[in-house]
Design a protein around this motif. Structure first.
Motif, PDB file in Angstrom:
ATOM      1  N   GLN A 140      34.782  38.067  48.991  1.00  0.00           N
ATOM      2  CA  GLN A 140      34.975  39.265  48.319  1.00  0.00           C
ATOM      3  C   GLN A 140      34.523  40.390  49.199  1.00  0.00           C
ATOM      4  O   GLN A 140      33.711  40.505  49.840  1.00  0.00           O
ATOM      5  N   GLU A 145      37.414  34.434  34.413  1.00  0.00           N
ATOM      6  CA  GLU A 145      38.000  33.987  35.703  1.00  0.00           C
ATOM      7  C   GLU A 145      38.138  32.443  36.167  1.00  0.00           C
ATOM      8  O   GLU A 145      37.141  31.971  36.042  1.00  0.00           O
ATOM      9  N   TYR A 171      39.067  31.546  42.072  1.00  0.00           N
ATOM     10  CA  TYR A 171      38.152  32.382  42.669  1.00  0.00           C
ATOM     11  C   TYR A 171      37.545  32.098  44.161  1.00  0.00           C
ATOM     12  O   TYR A 171      37.705  32.764  45.055  1.00  0.00           O
ATOM     13  N   PRO A 225      34.456  42.599  53.371  1.00  0.00           N
ATOM     14  CA  PRO A 225      34.201  40.864  52.883  1.00  0.00           C
ATOM     15  C   PRO A 225      32.904  40.591  53.338  1.00  0.00           C
ATOM     16  O   PRO A 225      32.706  40.829  54.300  1.00  0.00           O
ATOM     17  N   ASN A 226      32.136  40.233  52.571  1.00  0.00           N
ATOM     18  CA  ASN A 226      31.030  39.254  52.952  1.00  0.00           C
ATOM     19  C   ASN A 226      29.943  40.197  53.504  1.00  0.00           C
ATOM     20  O   ASN A 226      29.299  39.715  54.705  1.00  0.00           O
ATOM     21  N   CYS A 262      36.354  48.077  43.207  1.00  0.00           N
ATOM     22  CA  CYS A 262      36.788  46.707  43.513  1.00  0.00           C
ATOM     23  C   CYS A 262      36.074  45.962  42.311  1.00  0.00           C
ATOM     24  O   CYS A 262      35.262  46.407  41.679  1.00  0.00           O
ATOM     25  N   GLN A 263      36.554  44.687  42.171  1.00  0.00           N
ATOM     26  CA  GLN A 263      35.844  44.036  40.985  1.00  0.00           C
ATOM     27  C   GLN A 263      34.259  43.881  41.260  1.00  0.00           C
ATOM     28  O   GLN A 263      33.453  44.170  40.214  1.00  0.00           O
ATOM     29  N   THR A 264      33.586  43.527  42.290  1.00  0.00           N
ATOM     30  CA  THR A 264      32.378  43.480  42.499  1.00  0.00           C
ATOM     31  C   THR A 264      31.590  44.978  42.040  1.00  0.00           C
ATOM     32  O   THR A 264      30.543  44.971  41.446  1.00  0.00           O
TER      33      THR A 264
END
Length: 266
Positions: A114, A103, A108, A193-194, A258-260
């Motif tokens: 995220q 990535e 990013y 997020p966060n 999600c990605q994480t």
């Protein structure tokens, strides 16, 4: 002719204070590490904005990727004992096909915060009386509840939730574990997020009296009565949040992938 310099781009949890503490320790230990005065002089960006501008100055789009490799100081590994930072500078030793799949760091950074998961444990005696208000406040703070269960903690699980400084005191460990195992706790997996930092900001310090002095609206100020019965446990860092999610929700979460979440195999 001036000597060459080494420029590194690093990422990590609380990267700025972690790197600052490491460099401070390096500076204080210079005399013991070398008597020849040949150690390099370290400099670091002090804000994310400056770091982003310097990254654009020193690196190209192709140079910076969000790799999974770890950065270790080859000559002074004691500098990094406080916290591990992640290397994001592209290394020519990495396979070219991996580079193509990596990535872009610039993308990013520009994407913003995220969506992350974190864990909130509402301690015995608190959730049974205050759950509607707590859920309302979580909704107002834009948290999504993606996992929920009530359970009775064992002594080992209770001890694992304690801060490192508490674990050094056997009497404090016994007091905390006795309370945490005295009744049913409610564990929530939260997403936004966060999420990790936001939850820590809501909870406030472990000591309710200190939280009250800082801001009476902090949750531990409202619901806590002592450092033991302070109302809540929250994951204190992203690695701890991943550990807690896997510990309390091994069956998975009821949230969109999600990605994480995919990266951590939650």
């Amino acid at each position: 002719m001036s000597s060459p310099v080494l420029v590194c781009a690093l990422r990590g949890i609380d990267a700025f204070p972690a790197l600052g503490a490491a460099l401070e320790g390096w500076t204080q230990g210079r005399d013991s590490l070398s008597t020849a005065g040949s150690l390099p002089q370290p400099l670091m960006a002090l804000t994310p904005e400056v770091a982003f501008r310097q990254a654009i100055l020193f690196f190209t789009e192709a140079d910076l990727v969000t790799g999974k490799a770890r950065f270790y100081c080859l000559y002074f590994p004691q500098l990094w004992e406080h916290r591990e930072l992640t290397q994001i500078c592209f290394s020519p030793l990495v396979d070219e096909s991996w580079r193509c799949r990596a990535e872009s760091l610039f993308s990013y950074l520009q994407a913003g915060a995220q969506v992350l998961c974190t864990v909130l444990l509402i301690k015995p005696g608190v959730w049974s009386r205050r759950l509607p208000r707590i859920l309302r406040d979580l909704h107002l703070q834009k948290f999504s509840v993606v996992g929920m269960k009530h359970l009775e903690l064992g002594a080992a699980a209770a001890s694992a939730l304690l801060p490192c400084e508490v674990q050094q005191d056997p009497a404090a460990v016994e007091a905390h574990c006795t309370y945490l195992t005295s009744g049913t706790a409610l564990v929530l997996c939260l997403q936004r997020p966060n999420a990790v930092k936001k939850l820590m900001d809501l909870l406030g310090p472990e000591d309710p009296q200190l939280a009250q002095a800082l801001d009476p609206r902090l949750w531990r100020a409202q619901y806590g009565t002592s450092t033991v019965q302070n109302g809540f446990y929250g994951s204190r860092s992203y690695p701890m949040a991943v550990r807690d999610v896997k510990l309390f929700f091994p069956e998975g979460l009821c949230c969109a992938q999600c990605q994480t979440v995919q990266e951590q195999e939650v």
